[in-house]
Design an enzyme around this catalytic site. Structure first.
Site, short mmCIF file in Angstrom:
data_model
loop_
_atom_site.label_atom_id
_atom_site.label_comp_id
_atom_site.label_asym_id
_atom_site.label_seq_id
_atom_site.Cartn_x
_atom_site.Cartn_y
_atom_site.Cartn_z
N GLY A 192 8.33 -35.59 -10.72
CA GLY A 192 9.70 -35.75 -10.77
C GLY A 192 10.43 -35.43 -12.77
N VAL A 196 9.91 -40.68 -16.91
CA VAL A 196 9.59 -40.96 -16.53
C VAL A 196 8.05 -40.61 -16.43
CG1 VAL A 196 7.99 -42.08 -14.09
CG2 VAL A 196 10.78 -42.31 -14.35
N GLU A 214 4.34 -32.71 -12.76
CA GLU A 214 5.13 -31.26 -12.34
C GLU A 214 6.47 -31.26 -12.19
OE1 GLU A 214 4.28 -28.39 -11.40
OE2 GLU A 214 1.90 -28.33 -10.61
N CYS A 248 13.96 -27.71 -9.00
CA CYS A 248 13.33 -28.02 -10.24
C CYS A 248 12.82 -26.91 -10.55
CB CYS A 248 12.12 -28.90 -11.09
SG CYS A 248 10.44 -27.62 -9.14
P1 NAD Z 1 12.33 -39.51 -8.00
O1 NAD Z 1 13.21 -40.18 -8.68
O2 NAD Z 1 12.39 -39.96 -7.08
O3 NAD Z 1 11.07 -40.61 -9.39
C1 NAD Z 1 9.89 -39.33 -8.90
C2 NAD Z 1 8.78 -40.40 -8.83
O4 NAD Z 1 8.95 -41.83 -9.57
C3 NAD Z 1 9.47 -41.96 -7.70
O5 NAD Z 1 8.56 -41.63 -6.98
C4 NAD Z 1 9.61 -42.85 -8.48
O6 NAD Z 1 9.43 -44.10 -7.50
C5 NAD Z 1 9.05 -43.25 -9.34
N1 NAD Z 1 9.59 -43.18 -10.59
C6 NAD Z 1 10.14 -43.60 -10.64
N2 NAD Z 1 10.71 -45.02 -11.85
C7 NAD Z 1 9.67 -44.72 -12.31
C8 NAD Z 1 8.88 -46.19 -13.32
N3 NAD Z 1 9.91 -46.67 -13.77
N4 NAD Z 1 7.53 -46.37 -13.17
C9 NAD Z 1 6.78 -45.91 -12.73
N5 NAD Z 1 7.32 -44.51 -11.86
C10 NAD Z 1 8.65 -44.33 -11.48
O7 NAD Z 1 12.66 -38.67 -8.94
P2 NAD Z 1 13.45 -37.50 -10.25
O8 NAD Z 1 12.26 -38.00 -11.06
O9 NAD Z 1 14.80 -37.60 -10.37
O10 NAD Z 1 13.17 -36.01 -9.68
C11 NAD Z 1 14.01 -35.01 -10.40
C12 NAD Z 1 13.40 -34.44 -11.49
O11 NAD Z 1 11.84 -34.01 -10.77
C13 NAD Z 1 13.78 -33.46 -11.79
O12 NAD Z 1 14.22 -33.31 -13.24
C14 NAD Z 1 13.18 -32.02 -11.42
O13 NAD Z 1 13.18 -30.76 -11.95
C15 NAD Z 1 12.27 -32.51 -11.23
N6 NAD Z 1 11.09 -32.01 -10.36
C16 NAD Z 1 9.81 -31.18 -11.08
C17 NAD Z 1 9.17 -30.80 -9.76
C18 NAD Z 1 7.76 -29.21 -10.31
O14 NAD Z 1 7.12 -29.58 -8.82
N7 NAD Z 1 7.96 -28.74 -10.98
C19 NAD Z 1 9.13 -30.53 -8.48
C20 NAD Z 1 10.77 -31.21 -7.37
C21 NAD Z 1 10.59 -31.92 -8.72
#
Ligand code: NAD
Length: 473
Positions: A192, A196, A214, A248
């Protein structure tokens, strides 16, 4: 529906008890679970496609290709390769240590927590799980609350295929994830955003829990001016259009020699017209933006740019649609360079030299991927040695994720830890070192016991006098 918070510690305890019971130890048992996971993806693919259409407006072909197909293929291949991965290893050691039988056992880490995001919710939930299953871990899956239909579907289908005493889905948002993070886990695998990730890392630190992060960031593209600009444009645009740029590894911005900028834009326009002859707004082959919030965020970044919009995508906020948009003459300090765009907007930053492009990349956080378009080996090696990034891809975008054997990982702000196939297995596996000292070794070991004679001291400290070769420099 969110998992009741009061049940979360019980779920963790139950998974821990299962782990201790040894149920997950036999390789054949793990292989069965991996095949079951593949069966789940195959049998339930229509429901999965429907859920992701509803939550994200994701085109079916994209779901089958990048989410369902990947999970099936990687689960099956992991099951096939597992017997080799799981074999104990016997490192080559000095002759006098051979009787000790130095061994590396592949031990499962224990009970894992896998937290996944909304953008590729299937592969990013199950790719880590494939490694956890293969390693013999028990695991909680915490999918994103931003894909509620899909997360609910997992709650229904996962227990039908995978042993519910071993793998559980916990649904919910911040309160539920916070409860999960209060508990001790043996590994946390988070995919994510970086904000976070800092919350996750702090929670993991309280229990000294090993962690894989990741993350994302701004993955740049550098185009060498001698490269075929038309081909570069086609490959960059394709990578950017996957999931409407919400991946990502999406190319985030392009660095191109100033005098090649207009040629590049023309080529983008040409390929855009051939990919989407009627535009992307209503094309079933082009995805929607994941949420209203993200639609607003991306259009706000666009509204503040000081660059020149040259390929203007139409926007329909009500349907969360946004067509590919290309902006030229973007420079330092622009809104489009503030944060990861994570959408179908592509800024072009003109530069005067390769060195300037490299300096531009190095002035920012280490990206997840650095894309370089060049046929020149010297240019390639220069960029390899003068920059840092999770991965480096020459002459294409996005396609690197199809290679099962390459680890997927960030560095610095783009995260740490490795995944994909054997690399995910290794992530959830502890290398447990062992020796087994034979009774017969006692006469050779006598020297270590005090009191030490002068001769024993000399033998025990002999390494201090190891000859050091002279350096060539
Ligand atoms: P998201 O908002 O779905 O959050 C990811 C997870 O974090 C969720 O399960 C959510 O419940 C949890 N979360 C959110 N806020 C939280 C908190 N305050 N405390 C604890 N847990 C919490 O997804 P996102 O973060 O918007 O995902 C997109 C990001 O992820 C982009 O930056 C993208 O580049 C990155 N990403 C990385 C990869 C990789 O493999 N490197 C793959 C996909 C996405």
């Amino acid at each position: 529906m969110a998992t009741p918070i009061s049940t979360i510690p019980k779920i963790r305890d139950a998974l821990r008890a299962t782990f201790r019971s040894g149920l997950t130890r036999p390789i054949a048992w793990r292989q069965h679970q991996l095949y079951q996971l593949a069966r789940m993806a195959q049998n339930e693919r229509e429901l999965i496609c429907d859920a992701l259409k509803k939550d994200l407006g994701k085109p079916k072909t994209e779901v089958l290709m990048a989410e369902v197909g990947c999970v099936i293929e990687r689960a099956v291949k992991s099951a096939e390769q597992l017997p080799v991965w799981a074999k104990a290893e016997y490192p080559e050691v000095a002759d006098w240590q051979k009787p000790w039988k130095p061994t590396l056992y592949k031990a499962p880490r224990g009970t894992a927590l896998i937290i996944s995001p909304w953008n590729y919710p299937m592969i990013l939930t199950f790719q880590p799980l494939i490694g956890a299953i293969a390693a013999g871990c028990t695991a909680v899956l915490k999918p994103s609350e931003l894909v509620p239909t899909f997360s609910q579907l997992l709650d229904e289908i996962v227990p039908k295929y995978l042993d519910p005493n071993v793998y559980r889905v916990v649904n919910g948002a911040v309160p539920e994830t916070s409860k999960l993070l209060e508990l001790q886990w043996d590994h946390i695998f988070y995919t994510g955003n970086g904000r976070v990730a800092r919350i996750i890392a702090s929670a993991a630190a309280k229990h000294l829990t090993p962690l894989t992060l990741e993350l994302g960031g701004k993955s740049p593209v550098i185009i060498d001016s001698a490269y075929d600009i038309d081909l570069a444009a086609k490959r960059i645009l394709w990578g950017k259009c996957n999931n409407a740029g919400q991946i990502c590894v999406a190319p985030d911005y392009v660095l191109v020699q100033r005098d090649k900028q207009d040629e590049l834009i023309k080529a983008f326009q040409k390929h855009y017209d051939s990919f989407f002859p009627n535009g992307a707004l209503d094309s079933p082959l082009f995805g929607s933006i994941g949420s209203d919030l993200h639609h607003k965020r991306i259009t706000s970044l666009l509204s503040r740019t000081k660059g020149e919009v040259v390929l203007k995508g139409r926007s329909d906020a009500a349907r969360r649609r946004l067509e590919p948009t290309i902006v030229k003459n973007v420079s330092e300090g622009d809104s489009l360079l503030e944060e990861e765009i994570f959408g179908p907007v592509l800024p072009i930053v003109p530069v005067d030299s390769l060195k300037q492009a490299v300096d531009f990349v190095n002035a920012r956080s280490h990206p997840l991927v650095l894309y370089v378009f060049s046929d020149n080996e010297n240019v390639k090696q220069q960029v390899v040695s003068e920059t840092q990034s999770g991965g480096i891809v020459f002459n294409d975008t996005f396609q690197q994720v199809a290679v099962h054997e390459l680890p997927f990982a960030g560095v610095g702000e783009s995260g740490y830890g490795y995944q994909v196939m054997k690399h995910t297995y290794d992530t959830f596996t502890q290398l447990r070192s062992s020796i087994d000292m034979p009774r017969e070794a006692e006469p050779y070991l006598a020297i270590r016991y005090p009191p030490h004679s002068e001769e024993a001291v000399q033998a025990l400290t002999a390494a201090v006098h190891t000859p050091i070769p002279s350096s060539r420099l």
